[in-house]
Design a protein around this motif. Structure first.
Motif, PDB file in Angstrom:
ATOM      1  N   SER A  69       0.826  -1.197   0.000  1.00  0.00           N
ATOM      2  CA  SER A  69       0.000   0.000   0.000  1.00  0.00           C
ATOM      3  C   SER A  69       0.867   1.256   0.000  1.00  0.00           C
ATOM      4  O   SER A  69       1.796   1.383   0.797  1.00  0.00           O
ATOM      5  N   ILE A  70       0.529   2.176  -0.891  1.00  0.00           N
ATOM      6  CA  ILE A  70       1.326   3.385  -1.080  1.00  0.00           C
ATOM      7  C   ILE A  70       0.650   4.585  -0.419  1.00  0.00           C
ATOM      8  O   ILE A  70      -0.541   4.807  -0.596  1.00  0.00           O
ATOM      9  N   SER A  71       1.427   5.334   0.318  1.00  0.00           N
ATOM     10  CA  SER A  71       0.921   6.559   0.926  1.00  0.00           C
ATOM     11  C   SER A  71       1.076   7.739  -0.023  1.00  0.00           C
ATOM     12  O   SER A  71       0.134   8.517  -0.199  1.00  0.00           O
ATOM     13  N   SER A  72       2.249   7.871  -0.612  1.00  0.00           N
ATOM     14  CA  SER A  72       2.483   8.977  -1.535  1.00  0.00           C
ATOM     15  C   SER A  72       3.562   8.592  -2.534  1.00  0.00           C
ATOM     16  O   SER A  72       4.414   7.759  -2.254  1.00  0.00           O
ATOM     17  N   ASN A 115      -5.310   5.801  -7.418  1.00  0.00           N
ATOM     18  CA  ASN A 115      -4.919   5.777  -6.012  1.00  0.00           C
ATOM     19  C   ASN A 115      -5.524   4.599  -5.255  1.00  0.00           C
ATOM     20  O   ASN A 115      -4.904   4.004  -4.379  1.00  0.00           O
ATOM     21  N   ASN A 135      -3.413   1.350  -5.915  1.00  0.00           N
ATOM     22  CA  ASN A 135      -1.937   1.354  -5.918  1.00  0.00           C
ATOM     23  C   ASN A 135      -1.398   1.024  -7.307  1.00  0.00           C
ATOM     24  O   ASN A 135      -0.436   0.262  -7.454  1.00  0.00           O
ATOM     25  N   ILE A 194       6.558   6.767  -0.676  1.00  0.00           N
ATOM     26  CA  ILE A 194       6.456   6.335   0.711  1.00  0.00           C
ATOM     27  C   ILE A 194       5.283   5.368   0.834  1.00  0.00           C
ATOM     28  O   ILE A 194       4.178   5.652   0.334  1.00  0.00           O
ATOM     29  N   LEU A 195       5.529   4.250   1.500  1.00  0.00           N
ATOM     30  CA  LEU A 195       4.465   3.288   1.752  1.00  0.00           C
ATOM     31  C   LEU A 195       3.633   3.726   2.959  1.00  0.00           C
ATOM     32  O   LEU A 195       4.078   4.569   3.755  1.00  0.00           O
ATOM     33  N   THR A 196       2.459   3.138   3.112  1.00  0.00           N
ATOM     34  CA  THR A 196       1.641   3.465   4.277  1.00  0.00           C
ATOM     35  C   THR A 196       2.323   3.014   5.564  1.00  0.00           C
ATOM     36  O   THR A 196       2.007   3.515   6.642  1.00  0.00           O
ATOM     37  N   SER A 197       3.257   2.099   5.453  1.00  0.00           N
ATOM     38  CA  SER A 197       4.034   1.660   6.621  1.00  0.00           C
ATOM     39  C   SER A 197       5.054   2.703   7.047  1.00  0.00           C
ATOM     40  O   SER A 197       5.664   2.572   8.118  1.00  0.00           O
ATOM     41  N   GLY A 198       5.282   3.705   6.185  1.00  0.00           N
ATOM     42  CA  GLY A 198       6.263   4.738   6.476  1.00  0.00           C
ATOM     43  C   GLY A 198       7.608   4.520   5.798  1.00  0.00           C
ATOM     44  O   GLY A 198       8.480   5.387   5.840  1.00  0.00           O
ATOM     45  N   SER A 224      10.256   4.200   2.774  1.00  0.00           N
ATOM     46  CA  SER A 224      10.434   4.736   1.427  1.00  0.00           C
ATOM     47  C   SER A 224      10.803   3.609   0.465  1.00  0.00           C
ATOM     48  O   SER A 224      11.328   2.569   0.883  1.00  0.00           O
TER      49      SER A 224
END
Length: 118
Positions: free
Chosen positions: A26-29, A71, A74, A98-102, A104
């Motif tokens: 899962s991608i955050s940004s 979005n 992903n 950045i992944l949702t896990s934080g 990069s």
């Protein structure tokens, strides 16, 4: 993060294809999403890129190809219209962000073949 590119195939000139690039996590940004290609005997070429919010296309594909991101899935896509024989190549995707896990990441997909032939 693994990226899986799909959607390639054999089409006739003037037809369309939509390539997809699916991330395994899962991608955050994203600060970079891009599509590249390499044809036999030719250099690796950047086809379409979104980097820091700026979109850029190779001159040869402007007006025919569109890069974007789904979005919810992903997924990064490349919509290719009015394909030409010179678009024949192995197409690769790339994502950096950045992944949702934080964590990069900066990953490349394995490539999907596009062949445009009468």
């Amino acid at each position: 993060v693994q990226l899986v590119a799909s959607g390639g195939g054999l089409v006739q000139p003037g037809e369309s294809l939509r390539l997809s690039c699916d991330a395994s996590e899962s991608i955050s940004s994203l600060d970079l999403l891009g599509w590249y290609r390499q044809a036999p005997g030719k250099r690796h070429e950047q086809v379409a890129l979104i980097s820091s919010g700026v979109t850029d296309y190779a001159e040869s594909v402007k007006g025919r190809f569109t890069i974007g991101r789904d979005n919810a899935k992903n997924t990064v896509f490349l919509q290719m219209n009015n394909l030409k024989p010179e678009d024949t190549a192995l197409y690769y995707c790339r994502m950096r962000g950045i992944l949702t896990s934080g964590r990069s990441f900066d990953s490349w997909g394995q490539g999907t073949q596009v062949t445009v032939s009468p």
